[in-house]
Design a protein around this motif. Structure first.
Motif, PDB file in Angstrom:
ATOM      1  N   GLY A  51       0.596  -0.610  -0.219  1.00 18.92           N
ATOM      2  CA  GLY A  51       0.276   0.502  -0.155  1.00 18.92           C
ATOM      3  C   GLY A  51       1.378   1.236   0.033  1.00 18.92           C
ATOM      4  N   VAL A  52       1.611   0.866   0.907  1.00 22.05           N
ATOM      5  CA  VAL A  52       2.976   2.113   0.778  1.00 22.05           C
ATOM      6  C   VAL A  52       3.501   2.476  -0.642  1.00 22.05           C
ATOM      7  CG1 VAL A  52       4.999   3.353   1.776  1.00 22.05           C
ATOM      8  CG2 VAL A  52       3.471   2.408   3.021  1.00 22.05           C
ATOM      9  N   MET A  53       3.859   1.897  -1.271  1.00 17.08           N
ATOM     10  CA  MET A  53       4.523   1.541  -2.507  1.00 17.08           C
ATOM     11  C   MET A  53       3.668   2.230  -3.985  1.00 17.08           C
ATOM     12  SD  MET A  53       6.813  -1.333  -2.352  1.00 17.08           S
ATOM     13  CE  MET A  53       8.188  -1.250  -3.929  1.00 17.08           C
ATOM     14  N   SER A 158       8.313  17.196   1.053  1.00 17.16           N
ATOM     15  CA  SER A 158       7.386  15.527   0.007  1.00 17.16           C
ATOM     16  C   SER A 158       8.579  14.614  -0.118  1.00 17.16           C
ATOM     17  CB  SER A 158       7.103  16.050  -1.200  1.00 17.16           C
ATOM     18  OG  SER A 158       7.760  16.697  -2.442  1.00 17.16           O
ATOM     19  N   ALA A 159       9.398  15.067  -0.460  1.00 11.10           N
ATOM     20  CA  ALA A 159      10.654  13.674  -0.411  1.00 11.10           C
ATOM     21  C   ALA A 159      11.097  13.021   0.801  1.00 11.10           C
ATOM     22  CB  ALA A 159      12.185  14.519  -1.251  1.00 11.10           C
ATOM     23  N   GLY A 259      -1.326   0.975   4.360  1.00  7.73           N
ATOM     24  CA  GLY A 259      -0.373   1.523   3.930  1.00  7.73           C
ATOM     25  C   GLY A 259      -0.342   2.772   3.450  1.00  7.73           C
ATOM     26  N   PHE A 260      -1.215   2.234   2.217  1.00 13.50           N
ATOM     27  CA  PHE A 260      -1.398   3.486   1.598  1.00 13.50           C
ATOM     28  C   PHE A 260      -2.182   5.011   1.856  1.00 13.50           C
ATOM     29  CE2 PHE A 260      -3.647   5.758  -2.075  1.00 13.50           C
ATOM     30  CZ  PHE A 260      -3.450   5.997  -3.384  1.00 13.50           C
ATOM     31  N   THR A 261      -3.167   4.261   2.895  1.00 13.69           N
ATOM     32  CA  THR A 261      -3.528   5.540   3.977  1.00 13.69           C
ATOM     33  C   THR A 261      -2.626   6.333   4.364  1.00 13.69           C
ATOM     34  OG1 THR A 261      -5.633   4.588   3.873  1.00 13.69           O
ATOM     35  CG2 THR A 261      -5.157   6.096   5.459  1.00 13.69           C
ATOM     36  N   PHE A 265      -1.304  10.406   3.423  1.00 12.35           N
ATOM     37  CA  PHE A 265      -1.468  11.849   4.208  1.00 12.35           C
ATOM     38  C   PHE A 265       0.056  12.373   4.650  1.00 12.35           C
ATOM     39  CE2 PHE A 265      -0.156  12.307   8.711  1.00 12.35           C
ATOM     40  CZ  PHE A 265      -0.959  13.073   8.958  1.00 12.35           C
ATOM     41  N   LEU A 266       1.015  10.631   4.497  1.00  9.36           N
ATOM     42  CA  LEU A 266       2.840  11.853   4.907  1.00  9.36           C
ATOM     43  C   LEU A 266       2.974  12.526   3.229  1.00  9.36           C
ATOM     44  CD1 LEU A 266       5.027   8.425   5.780  1.00  9.36           C
ATOM     45  CD2 LEU A 266       4.302  10.330   7.280  1.00  9.36           C
ATOM     46  N   ASP A 267       2.017  12.568   2.326  1.00  7.65           N
ATOM     47  CA  ASP A 267       2.718  13.330   1.074  1.00  7.65           C
ATOM     48  C   ASP A 267       1.722  14.659   1.276  1.00  7.65           C
ATOM     49  OD1 ASP A 267       2.709  13.700  -1.893  1.00  7.65           O
ATOM     50  OD2 ASP A 267       4.339  13.238  -1.661  1.00  7.65           O
ATOM     51  N   VAL A 268       0.202  14.095   1.640  1.00  6.69           N
ATOM     52  CA  VAL A 268      -0.648  15.540   1.041  1.00  6.69           C
ATOM     53  C   VAL A 268      -0.192  16.416   1.994  1.00  6.69           C
ATOM     54  CG1 VAL A 268      -2.673  15.632   0.435  1.00  6.69           C
ATOM     55  CG2 VAL A 268      -1.820  13.784  -0.482  1.00  6.69           C
TER      56      VAL A 268
END
Length: 271
Positions: A51-53, A158-159, A259-261, A265-268
């Protein structure tokens, strides 16, 4: 945080990928606490990594690639499509050539892939996870290189978010090497050494990715898309099948959703 932002982007990429390597080592260190891991726990962790990837591939790589291309009057879909497919082709070819052995939740010996070799199973297991970590390190490095290019679509924050997400999903990868080796009779220290070694490629790939886009900025959208394609290849080829080894078990699916969530969250929110 201010001190980190002032660093050269290649150094930023190096430190960030050293962090992701350290989390791989942390996952491998589980071997000092236990000899095996509950199958459902490992399934959830692999689903989380998938999900993260997937989220990182879009939010941190493909979306900025499209925006960067359009800012230079290039149709956004061109670098996205070309780079994405090139990343998948690169992993496909590497998968066929590099001898490796994927760890299996079934407890069997797994299937050897790549060219024929007499290398030991332990080395082949490490090579399999190392293959996964190449696009992850590359993605982090390219992200810091993109931030240095000064485009609004890519920032240091973002990085950093991408590096944190990649680090989180590296935890089960370290465990998926060290624990099977421990079950096969390796000492705890030797199993840990092999497990953490699978992530050592990430700092090299990260530095290479950052240096590449800094020296050839027109390739930046293609490089971001390339990393996304390589990561999605790993997800579909390895992580999802292993997370769904029991067909009607929803644990891997739930892990992927979480994982996707988390990565979104981290990126947005933070990026």
């Amino acid at each position: 945080m201010d001190w980190f932002i002032t660093l050269h982007p290649v150094l930023q990429a190096l430190l960030a990928t050293i962090f992701t390597w350290a989390v791989t080592a942390l996952g491998a260190s589980l071997v000092f606490l236990k000899k095996d891991m509950n199958k459902n726990t490992l399934t959830a962790m692999l689903g989380f990594a998938a999900g993260v990837m997937i989220a990182a591939s879009f939010w941190s790589l493909l979306a900025p690639a499209i925006e960067l291309a359009e800012a230079t009057d290039v149709p956004g879909w061109i670098p996205a499509v070309v780079g994405f497919l090139a990343g998948g082709v690169f992993l496909f070819i590497t998968d066929k050539l590099l001898p490796h052995l994927h760890p299996s939740l079934n407890g069997d010996n797994g299937k050897k892939e790549g060219i024929e070799t007499d290398l030991r199973r332990s080395v082949l297991l490490v090579l399999a996870i190392t293959l996964h970590n190449i696009p992850e390190g590359l993605a982090v490095g390219v992200a810091f290189g993109a931030a240095a290019a000064g485009f609004p679509a890519s920032t240091v924050a973002s990085a950093i978010a991408l590096a944190v997400g990649i680090g989180l999903q590296n935890f089960p990868e370290g465990a998926s090497v060290s624990l099977p080796l421990r079950r096969e009779g390796f000492s705890r220290f030797k199993a840990f050494a092999y497990g953490q070694a699978s992530g050592i490629v990430e700092p090299f790939a990260g530095v290479m990715g950052a240096a590449l886009v800094l020296s050839m900025r027109p390739l930046l959208p293609y490089a971001l898309s390339f990393a996304a394609g390589a990561m999605i290849y790993v997800v579909v080829e390895e992580l999802i099948p292993e997370a769904k080894v029991e067909r009607h078990n929803d644990i891997g699916t739930i892990g992927a959703m979480i994982g996707f969530t988390v990565m979104m969250f981290l990126d947005v929110a933070l990026g």
